[in-house]
Structure formats: C-alpha cells, structure tokens
Design an enzyme around this catalytic site. Structure first.
Site, PDB file in Angstrom:
ATOM      1  N   CYS A 250       0.573   0.570  -0.303  1.00 41.23           N
ATOM      2  CA  CYS A 250       0.341  -0.828  -0.655  1.00 41.23           C
ATOM      3  C   CYS A 250      -0.521  -1.483   0.424  1.00 41.23           C
ATOM      4  O   CYS A 250      -0.151  -1.471   1.608  1.00 41.23           O
ATOM      5  CB  CYS A 250       1.694  -1.538  -0.751  1.00 41.23           C
TER       6      CYS A 250
ATOM      7  N   CYS B  74      -6.771  -3.352  -3.181  1.00 42.20           N
ATOM      8  CA  CYS B  74      -5.433  -3.518  -3.756  1.00 42.20           C
ATOM      9  C   CYS B  74      -5.286  -2.377  -4.752  1.00 42.20           C
ATOM     10  O   CYS B  74      -6.232  -2.055  -5.491  1.00 42.20           O
ATOM     11  CB  CYS B  74      -5.308  -4.869  -4.454  1.00 42.20           C
TER      12      CYS B  74
HETATM   13  N1  DGL Z   1       0.141  -3.046  -4.462  1.00 43.62           N
HETATM   14  C1  DGL Z   1      -0.223  -4.256  -3.780  1.00 43.62           C
HETATM   15  C2  DGL Z   1      -1.433  -4.034  -2.859  1.00 43.62           C
HETATM   16  O1  DGL Z   1      -2.023  -2.965  -2.814  1.00 43.62           O
HETATM   17  C3  DGL Z   1      -0.495  -5.391  -4.717  1.00 43.62           C
HETATM   18  C4  DGL Z   1       0.578  -5.755  -5.702  1.00 43.62           C
HETATM   19  C5  DGL Z   1       1.451  -6.930  -5.305  1.00 43.62           C
HETATM   20  O2  DGL Z   1       0.944  -8.045  -5.040  1.00 43.62           O
HETATM   21  O3  DGL Z   1       2.653  -6.720  -5.252  1.00 43.62           O
HETATM   22  O4  DGL Z   1      -1.793  -4.949  -2.152  1.00 43.62           O
END
Ligand code: DGL
Length: 271
Positions: free
Chosen positions: A79, A189
C-alpha cells in the site's frame, strides 16, 4: 542458486487497506510461485487515503505484530499510503525484512534519470511528500509533481470506469498533470493502474509507470541476494479485519481469491 534452509521456507506477508494490494500480490505470485504467502486486507479501516499518520502507524503495527506471530521472513507493504505514512515509524521494530512499495520503487525509478516525474496518489500519500523525498534522495535534480486523486479508488472498487463522472475526473487530473510536461507519471496507488483504459484516452499509455512490476522485481532480487528464496512452497492464506464477503467479491478485479478470508482482530480491536 539458493540452498534450502529453515528461514527461506517461512512465509511472506502482504498487506493493504483492502483488495488494492492484490495488484502487487498477483504479480508476485506470477514471478515467485513457490513462495508461501499471506495477505491481509484491513477492510475495517479502509480507505487509508484519508487517515491521519498516527492512525496509519497504529494499523501498520497491529498488522506487523500479527505477521510476527505467523513467523514470516518478510512483509510487503503493498500500500502506497501506508508506505508513505507508517514505514519510517515501524521499520526498525521487527526482525524480518519489510519492503515498502514507495521507497523500494523510488530507488529504481530515480536511477532511470528522468528530470520531470509526475505522481498520482491518495491524499495521504501526497501530503507526506514521500515520493518527492525518495526520488530526490537518489536524483537531486529531479522535479516532481504530485497530484491527489481521491475519487479514483472508489471508481475502481465499484467498476465505474464508464461513468461520465469517472471519465470527467480522470480527464481533469490528467490534463492538470500534462501541464507539468512530465517524462513519466507514477501511478502511486495500488488501484490506479486499473484505470489505464480511461487514462490513456487523455495521454499516451507509455507515459505511465505501474510500480507493481518494478516492486516485485526489486523484492525478488533482494530475496535472492539474501538467500531467502523458497523453492518448494506456494501455499496462500487470506485474512481481513472485516467484511470477508466484500473482500472476496472485490478481489476479482485483481486476483482470484478462491476461499473466504479469515477475519482476524476486527475493527473494535484495531481502533
Ligand atoms: N491501497 C492504497 C494505496 O496504495 C489506496 C487505497 C486506500 O485509500 O485505502 O495508497
């Protein structure tokens, strides 16, 4: 060639706020199918993109403690938001390797010597400025433009790619970015690479970097270097902090999760 030892046959843990990190996970399973893997989706606390740093550090610690109890050899922070806001605070507190997506990929992308790099990311990631900081660490002269796209995660989660609102929002952000004349734009993201079919209507597809590919190659070579590759495994287990049915349903966009994930430390304990 790696030799088999006790440590390299331990599992690797992955985590994300939800299903988005499965984009990294799917790539990893393709490249390293003999690793035993665990995946945790923090659905009780998603989205991460609008959380404070203290909250994100708390979530990361809880998940890393869980993986410690699973005796992992490494954890992949799949993430961007957690890598940006929590990695620095937790990185020295565990005796297994921790691979954060932003810091790992920035090193490789900076070595490509681009002068103008754009980043699309969540609000929390952009607020941290970590992409800029990490890219400049390895290439001092690089100019970086970070743009938050808070609507893009829900567009992907709900498969709203063809909605007028989605197309208009993607157009707006891409046009804003193009004014910066970037040589490359990082889709910072986990969900954003799934919007490429819309993004490419407004800018050339080869302008965009999906960090998942770079990230998995980086992890593979680091595991190799440290004699940590597993040559005989391949099992997988999935965990969530809430809503296992929703996780399984939404996972289809990224990876085929065959069984319902197990619910561990649900919301009340996390907060
Ligand atoms: N998976 C998160 C990232 O890569 C984004 C999703 C979220 O905001 O929870 O930043």
């Amino acid at each position: 060639m790696s030799t088999s030892n006790h440590k390299n046959n331990k599992p690797i843990g992955f985590f994300d706020s939800g299903v988005g990190g499965l984009s990294v996970y799917a790539r990893f399973k393709k490249v390293l199918p003999c690793e035993d893997t665990l995946y945790f989706g923090d659905l009780a606390n998603m989205p991460y993109g609008n959380k404070t740093q203290d909250e994100l550090i708390g979530f990361a610690r809880k998940i890393l403690d869980f993986y410690k109890s699973k005796d992992v050899k490494a954890v992949v922070i799949a993430c961007n938001t957690s890598s940006a806001q929590a990695y620095d605070a937790v990185k020295d507190d565990y005796d297994f390797k921790i691979y954060p997506i932003i810091q790992s990929c920035a090193k490789v992308i900076a070595s490509m010597n681009y002068n103008r790099i754009g980043v699309f990311a969540t609000e929390a990631t952009v607020k941290s400025g970590v992409y800029t900081k990490e890219l400049k660490k390895y290439n001092g002269g690089v100019l970086v433009k970070e743009i938050p796209c808070p609507n893009w995660v829900p567009i992907v989660e709900n498969s709203k790619y063809n909605d007028n609102f989605a197309i208009a929002d993607v157009k707006l952000q891409v046009e804003k970015m193009m004014k910066f004349s970037p040589e490359k734009v990082i889709l910072g993201c986990t969900h954003y690479p799934y919007l490429l079919s819309v993004i490419k209507k407004f800018a050339p597809e080869d302008l965009f970097i999906d960090p998942a590919e770079i990230f998995v190659d980086y992890i593979k070579s680091d595991l190799e270097k440290n004699n940590l590759l597993n040559l005989i495994g391949g099992s997988e287990s999935f965990y969530v902090s809430a809503n296992p049915e929703s996780f399984q349903e939404h996972s289809k966009i990224f990876y085929n999760v065959e069984n319902l994930p197990e619910v561990v430390f649900p919301q009340a304990v996390m907060l």
